[in-house]
Design an enzyme around this catalytic site. Sequence first.
Site, mmCIF file in Angstrom:
data_model
loop_
_atom_site.group_PDB
_atom_site.id
_atom_site.type_symbol
_atom_site.label_atom_id
_atom_site.label_comp_id
_atom_site.label_asym_id
_atom_site.label_seq_id
_atom_site.Cartn_x
_atom_site.Cartn_y
_atom_site.Cartn_z
ATOM 1 N N TYR A 1 -1.103 -0.235 10.106
ATOM 2 C CA TYR A 1 -1.241 -0.913 8.809
ATOM 3 C C TYR A 1 0.016 -0.708 7.971
ATOM 4 O O TYR A 1 0.525 -1.647 7.350
ATOM 5 C CB TYR A 1 -2.468 -0.355 8.089
ATOM 6 C CG TYR A 1 -2.776 -0.992 6.758
ATOM 7 C CD1 TYR A 1 -3.328 -2.265 6.688
ATOM 8 C CD2 TYR A 1 -2.534 -0.315 5.565
ATOM 9 C CE1 TYR A 1 -3.610 -2.853 5.464
ATOM 10 C CE2 TYR A 1 -2.813 -0.891 4.331
ATOM 11 C CZ TYR A 1 -3.357 -2.163 4.286
ATOM 12 O OH TYR A 1 -3.641 -2.747 3.078
ATOM 13 N N SER B 1 0.835 -1.201 0.000
ATOM 14 C CA SER B 1 0.000 0.000 0.000
ATOM 15 C C SER B 1 0.868 1.248 0.000
ATOM 16 O O SER B 1 1.947 1.268 0.605
ATOM 17 C CB SER B 1 -0.907 0.010 1.227
ATOM 18 O OG SER B 1 -1.523 1.268 1.397
ATOM 19 N N SER B 2 0.376 2.298 -0.635
ATOM 20 C CA SER B 2 1.118 3.564 -0.670
ATOM 21 C C SER B 2 1.130 4.260 0.687
ATOM 22 O O SER B 2 1.844 5.250 0.860
ATOM 23 C CB SER B 2 0.529 4.499 -1.728
ATOM 24 O OG SER B 2 -0.830 4.779 -1.456
ATOM 25 N N CYS B 3 0.375 3.733 1.662
ATOM 26 C CA CYS B 3 0.425 4.324 3.010
ATOM 27 C C CYS B 3 1.775 4.055 3.679
ATOM 28 O O CYS B 3 2.073 4.618 4.734
ATOM 29 C CB CYS B 3 -0.707 3.799 3.881
ATOM 30 S SG CYS B 3 -0.504 2.087 4.390
ATOM 31 N N HIS C 1 -13.278 3.013 2.550
ATOM 32 C CA HIS C 1 -12.413 4.104 2.145
ATOM 33 C C HIS C 1 -13.277 5.242 1.582
ATOM 34 O O HIS C 1 -14.497 5.148 1.535
ATOM 35 C CB HIS C 1 -11.406 3.614 1.107
ATOM 36 C CG HIS C 1 -10.377 2.694 1.682
ATOM 37 N ND1 HIS C 1 -10.494 1.327 1.616
ATOM 38 C CD2 HIS C 1 -9.215 2.932 2.344
ATOM 39 C CE1 HIS C 1 -9.450 0.768 2.211
ATOM 40 N NE2 HIS C 1 -8.659 1.721 2.656
ATOM 41 N N LYS D 1 2.777 -3.466 6.358
ATOM 42 C CA LYS D 1 3.074 -3.550 4.928
ATOM 43 C C LYS D 1 4.565 -3.332 4.650
ATOM 44 O O LYS D 1 5.138 -3.942 3.743
ATOM 45 C CB LYS D 1 2.227 -2.525 4.166
ATOM 46 C CG LYS D 1 0.740 -2.866 4.146
ATOM 47 C CD LYS D 1 0.493 -4.200 3.493
ATOM 48 C CE LYS D 1 -0.963 -4.568 3.394
ATOM 49 N NZ LYS D 1 -1.162 -5.894 2.754
#
Length: 308
Positions: free
Chosen positions: A132, A103-105, A176, A136
């Site tokens: 989260y 994920s880009s988070c 989301h 990742k």
Amino acid sequence: MKILLTGANGMVGKNILRLSTKTPHKFLAPSSAELNLLDSHSVREFLQNEKPDMVIHCAGVVGGIQANIADPVKFLVDNTQMGINIITASLDTGVPNFINLSSSCMYPRGAQNPLSEELILTGELEPTNEGYALAKITSTRLCEYISNTHSGLSYKTVIPCNLYGYYDKFDPKHSHMIPAVIKKIHDAVINKSSSIDIWGDGEARREFMFVEDLADFVVYAIDNINKMPQNINVGLGTDYTINEYYKVIAEVIGFEGEFIHDLSKPVGMKQKLIDDSKLAEFGWRHKTSLKEGVLKTYKHYLREDYND
């Protein structure tokens, strides 16, 4: 190839399965009851019995800002454990190819946009989804370590931007932004509301890709994994403000009221736009425009009767 797909009942997994019929590969898509990724012994036993040629790891505990804030322990612990279990068991049982969905988070909250793959672990994470993100990052680094120390193994990570689309979650507590706004605006039209609230000033920028496009990328990556970069961003390479998303969704659904900004609410990172340079070099591009994707998602919402 025989391909194990984890998280086959999730949004990304279901979209990959929809497109899998276009490939010559055989997909194994066990439910969580059939393959408990939190049980390392069960994971190892499953892989030993099935001997897949590739694993695509899509499973995870996911949700929006509210869900992440409400239960950071689960987001950190379960996602970390699932990732470590499936990756290490794949290594130990001789699975040669692994596609890890991240994920880009993972990118630092203060990193300069667009976000390149080299920025992982170069700064502080966004607090609203830190648990989260840490999970990742762990899986992503683990795949890097394996690829760097085991010749002939391709354990690589796909880093999607935010997603929306078919099989999305529309419950505001777990969804989301785009599905949450679709439900919010749909309900406002049904209830003849004259206004809708937007968290913050609406000027934060986000990059949302239609999830079927990500599934299309995964299908492309299966047959090109050897030339795929170790970590690769997958997105649009462009973003929109929250206000612009609200405007497009309102146009699709037919809401003509006003928007009111609630400045007391959290908004997360001001911008999160991925650098798509490696994606372009890899030879893939998204197909679905924002308006087309929102329309398809709204039709799916109506068809699936999420409207309790």
